[in-house]
Design an enzyme around this catalytic site. Structure first.
Site, PDB file in Angstrom:
ATOM      1  N   SER A  98       0.803  -1.221   0.000  1.00  0.00           N
ATOM      2  CA  SER A  98       0.000   0.000   0.000  1.00  0.00           C
ATOM      3  C   SER A  98       0.840   1.279   0.000  1.00  0.00           C
ATOM      4  CB  SER A  98      -0.958   0.015   1.195  1.00  0.00           C
ATOM      5  OG  SER A  98      -0.260   0.195   2.403  1.00  0.00           O
TER       6      SER A  98
ATOM      7  N   LYS B 275       0.870   4.652   6.955  1.00  0.00           N
ATOM      8  CA  LYS B 275       0.267   5.483   5.909  1.00  0.00           C
ATOM      9  C   LYS B 275       0.921   6.856   5.910  1.00  0.00           C
ATOM     10  CE  LYS B 275      -2.728   2.253   5.142  1.00  0.00           C
ATOM     11  NZ  LYS B 275      -2.397   1.311   4.118  1.00  0.00           N
TER      12      LYS B 275
END
Length: 169
Positions: A34, A81
């Site tokens: 990701s 993230k």
């Protein structure tokens, strides 16, 4: 009864080690894709990053930083993230229930760099700053990737400019 020196070292070392890990930081493996291409750009090699807890404790996290946080969906899981928006920013979302979101006070908007291949704020919305556990500051393994991690937001994901956009939020 005399305590052996190696046992004394262990008795003293364990609390010091725990304090360092809890206050300063630790090295963690980055799983998944990701955050590609920033982290794990090669599917064959896994990056390990230094997660700086001190930055979070001293409120040194800003837009563009890569952070570790507890998943809002599963508090037992830690995710990594990039902060795309901070309190007050207006974000054009990618599939969230609202097309445009103003990040509330005490929250941030996080996304994976591999757009469309990440479970992030586009799925669960703004994230409480209280869920942030550390800031990724260095790639420490493999040696060929040893480098500091740049704090940047891709131009395509930058918050909307309020002076150019009139919104009723």
């Amino acid at each position: 009864m005399k305590i052996p020196n190696f046992l004394k070292s262990i008795i003293v070392g364990i609390p010091i080690g725990i304090t360092v890990l809890d206050s300063v930081g630790y090295v963690a493996r980055v799983d998944g894709h990701s955050m590609q291409p920033s982290l794990n750009p090669d599917k064959e090699i896994t990056d390990y990053v230094f997660l700086n807890r001190w930055s979070v404790r001293s409120h040194e996290i800003t837009r563009g930083d890569i952070i570790s946080l507890k998943s809002p969906k599963d508090p037992e899981q830690k995710i990594i993230k990039r902060i795309v928006g901070v309190a007050g920013d207006i974000i054009l979302t990618l599939g969230y229930k609202n097309e445009v979101v103003r990040v509330p006070e005490g929250h941030c908007w996080v996304e994976g760099d591999h757009t469309g291949h990440s479970l992030d704020s586009n799925n669960f919305g703004p994230v409480s700053i209280g869920l942030v556990t550390a800031k990724a500051t260095w790639i420490v393994w493999p040696p060929s990737r040893w480098q500091s991690i740049k704090s940047q937001v891709p131009d395509s994901r930058a918050p909307l400019n309020m002076s150019r956009t009139i919104l009723n939020l």
